[in-house]
Scaffold this motif. Structure first.
Motif, PDB file in Angstrom:
ATOM      1  N   HIS A 107      -5.215  -1.096  -2.048  1.00  0.00           N
ATOM      2  CA  HIS A 107      -3.895  -1.296  -1.438  1.00  0.00           C
ATOM      3  C   HIS A 107      -3.053  -0.053  -1.655  1.00  0.00           C
ATOM      4  O   HIS A 107      -2.551   0.183  -2.752  1.00  0.00           O
ATOM      5  N   LYS A 173      -2.892   2.088   4.545  1.00  0.00           N
ATOM      6  CA  LYS A 173      -2.161   1.279   5.513  1.00  0.00           C
ATOM      7  C   LYS A 173      -1.255   2.136   6.392  1.00  0.00           C
ATOM      8  O   LYS A 173      -0.758   3.176   5.962  1.00  0.00           O
ATOM      9  N   SER A 202      -6.035   0.016   7.381  1.00  0.00           N
ATOM     10  CA  SER A 202      -5.372  -1.246   7.741  1.00  0.00           C
ATOM     11  C   SER A 202      -4.136  -0.973   8.590  1.00  0.00           C
ATOM     12  O   SER A 202      -3.411   0.000   8.355  1.00  0.00           O
ATOM     13  N   LEU A 204      -0.505  -2.234   9.366  1.00  0.00           N
ATOM     14  CA  LEU A 204       0.577  -3.030   8.784  1.00  0.00           C
ATOM     15  C   LEU A 204       1.836  -2.914   9.635  1.00  0.00           C
ATOM     16  O   LEU A 204       2.910  -2.581   9.151  1.00  0.00           O
ATOM     17  N   SER A 237      -8.902  -3.715   9.041  1.00  0.00           N
ATOM     18  CA  SER A 237      -8.215  -4.987   8.817  1.00  0.00           C
ATOM     19  C   SER A 237      -6.777  -4.897   9.296  1.00  0.00           C
ATOM     20  O   SER A 237      -6.239  -3.811   9.541  1.00  0.00           O
ATOM     21  N   ASP A 239      -2.904  -6.160   8.156  1.00  0.00           N
ATOM     22  CA  ASP A 239      -2.122  -6.625   7.019  1.00  0.00           C
ATOM     23  C   ASP A 239      -0.821  -7.229   7.537  1.00  0.00           C
ATOM     24  O   ASP A 239      -0.231  -6.727   8.508  1.00  0.00           O
ATOM     25  N   ARG A 267      -5.561  -9.277   5.741  1.00  0.00           N
ATOM     26  CA  ARG A 267      -5.066  -9.239   4.374  1.00  0.00           C
ATOM     27  C   ARG A 267      -3.562  -9.461   4.424  1.00  0.00           C
ATOM     28  O   ARG A 267      -2.929  -9.253   5.472  1.00  0.00           O
ATOM     29  N   HIS A 269       0.361  -9.082   2.379  1.00  0.00           N
ATOM     30  CA  HIS A 269       1.373  -8.963   1.340  1.00  0.00           C
ATOM     31  C   HIS A 269       1.980 -10.371   1.230  1.00  0.00           C
ATOM     32  O   HIS A 269       2.426 -10.928   2.230  1.00  0.00           O
ATOM     33  N   ASP A 291      -1.935 -10.008  -1.665  1.00  0.00           N
ATOM     34  CA  ASP A 291      -1.444  -8.960  -2.555  1.00  0.00           C
ATOM     35  C   ASP A 291      -0.002  -9.185  -3.004  1.00  0.00           C
ATOM     36  O   ASP A 291       0.848  -9.552  -2.188  1.00  0.00           O
TER      37      ASP A 291
END
Length: 463
Positions: A107, A173, A202, A204, A237, A239, A267, A269, A291
């Motif tokens: 992360h 990210k 990722s 985000l 992925s 996020d 994934r 947060h 996370d």
């Protein structure tokens, strides 16, 4: 960039011909590492993340050794065992040194413009603070204004620091563009970093609601969803930040459903500044990782423990945010009993991993060594627990535990030689880089605090 890690071991052991049984026939390998004071394997059954009491047992092989062919490990054992079976022109004598898997950092917010060091001094002095959300918005401005070259240079500098401190795989990210074109740019730049550290990418876009959409939250969620097909082929992925300062559970659900329809891994947060139901939602969607968990509810924690998702936590963020202090920031959170929180999370039975959460505001840390050290100090977690959370469990948080995160037959030969003989010495020491050498896929990529630039240039944009 999407990972395409071929699970096959290309070279098979040589077999002695008929009639040669009485002769000693050794198998030739590309690299043999011998005489490790401790070989820390972090191996678990079926490469599943360690949890509950499994975290208390760490496999250590005294006078350990490993053999490598085509960038993969073909044997692990004692030096006597491997020396009797394998031969090579390339031997690394690790006498007196710990050998461990490379750290996996699951992360980070690597690509950003600007810094937030002035904001942090204000927090230390208890001056009015922008807070977590306000700080992110200031970084968005700096990132949008930064050139591609500046963002790549900054990202590569952090990657260098991660590598020489023992990290061989890192998640990167987007999330500081928060506009369709800017987020697509950050995803593209992640694929252009070109570095010996293996990069997992990722998207985000659902990090915060940007100022221009403050009165049209649904419109921004629509924009995030509309961006998914554009970046789907270039990321590993998606996020989503489900938190009181970010997106509600219903908004996050819309994004998760759209991502799942495209077959994208997820994934989250979740529940950092308050309980938004993010943990339970992440588990419902089968997220690879969940996370933060700072304010996770009992129900959310129970759901996580019963799932295959990995909870990722950040002792450096807790330290940098001064969560353990008794005084209050204006508008901030009260002091937190981090040890009690950590015991609750660990004892839940959830699979847990550690990460730097590298970012310019709440955790400007690029050393997984410091992460382990603070996890022991702030959370009261044992040496065995923190090492497994930074290797095999962190790999599981990226969906890559079958490939990396431990030293076992068939795994990628990502490993570190340390200038100390024991894994405990790495956690006990603080403020020093104890890495001697770092290997990625069996190749030496960093040594004594320096990236080997020739190898870096040859590796390029690794997959």
């Amino acid at each position: 960039m999407k990972q395409n890690l071929d699970p096959a071991v290309k070279s098979q052991p040589q077999i002695a011909p008929p009639g040669a049984e009485r002769a000693t026939v050794k198998i030739n390998v590309d690299l043999l590492v011998i005489h490790a004071a401790e070989l820390l394997t972090a191996r678990t059954p079926d490469s599943l993340p360690a949890r509950a009491t499994q975290l208390d047992t760490l496999e250590l092989i005294p006078d350990g050794a490993l053999a490598v062919v085509d960038g993969r490990i073909v044997a692990v054992g004692t030096t006597a065992e491997l020396s009797a079976t394998y031969t090579t022109s390339r031997v690394e004598d690790a006498s007196g040194r710990l050998v461990s898997p490379g750290f996996v950092d699951p992360h980070t917010h690597l690509l950003h413009g600007g810094t937030r060091h002035e904001d942090w001094e204000g927090k230390v002095l208890e001056a009015p603070s922008l807070g977590i959300g306000g700080g992110i918005l200031s970084t968005i401005t700096g990132t949008r204004e930064a050139s591609d070259g500046a963002l790549l240079a900054g990202g590569r500098a952090v990657l260098d620091d991660l590598l020489v401190n023992g990290t061989t795989t890192v998640e990167v990210k987007s999330g500081y563009g928060l506009a369709r074109a800017e987020e697509v740019r950050l995803v593209r730049l992640a694929s252009e970093l070109g570095h010996p550290v293996r990069i997992v990418s990722s998207y985000l876009g659902a990090h915060m609601v940007p100022d221009e959409f403050r009165t049209d939250r649904a419109g921004y969620v629509d924009e995030v969803i509309a961006t998914l097909p554009e970046i789907a082929a270039d990321v590993d992925s998606i996020d989503i930040a489900c938190d009181p300062i970010s997106f509600t559970a219903s908004e996050s659900r819309r994004i998760a459903e759209a991502a799942r329809a495209l077959g994208l891994a997820l994934r989250f947060h979740a529940d950092q500044t308050g309980d938004a139901g993010g943990t339970a939602l992440a588990v419902e969607f089968g997220a690879l990782s969940v996370d933060h968990l700072d304010e996770v509810s009992d129900a959310g924690l129970s759901a996580l423990a019963a799932s295959g998702s990995v909870g990722v936590v950040f002792p450096t963020a807790n330290a940098h945010l001064l969560d353990m202090t008794s005084s209050l920031q204006p508008g901030g959170r009260p002091a937190k009993d981090l040890a009690a929180w950590a015991q609750r999370v660990r004892d839940s039975g959830a699979a847990l991993a550690l990460s730097t959460d590298y970012n310019p505001g709440t955790s400007p840390c690029s050393s997984m060594q410091i992460v382990l050290q603070l996890a022991a100090r702030l959370y009261r977690w044992s040496y065995a627990q923190v090492w497994q959370m930074a290797t095999i469990n962190a790999a599981a948080a990226l969906g890559l535990a079958a490939e990396i995160g431990s030293l076992g037959v068939g795994k990628r030969a990502d490993f570190v030689l340390w200038d100390v003989p024991s894994h405990g010495a790495v956690v006990h020491r603080i403020g020093s880089n104890l890495v001697h050498q770092v290997y990625r896929d069996g190749e030496l990529v960093a040594e004594r605090g320096r990236v080997r630039t020739r190898v870096a240039a040859e590796v390029g944009a690794v997959s």
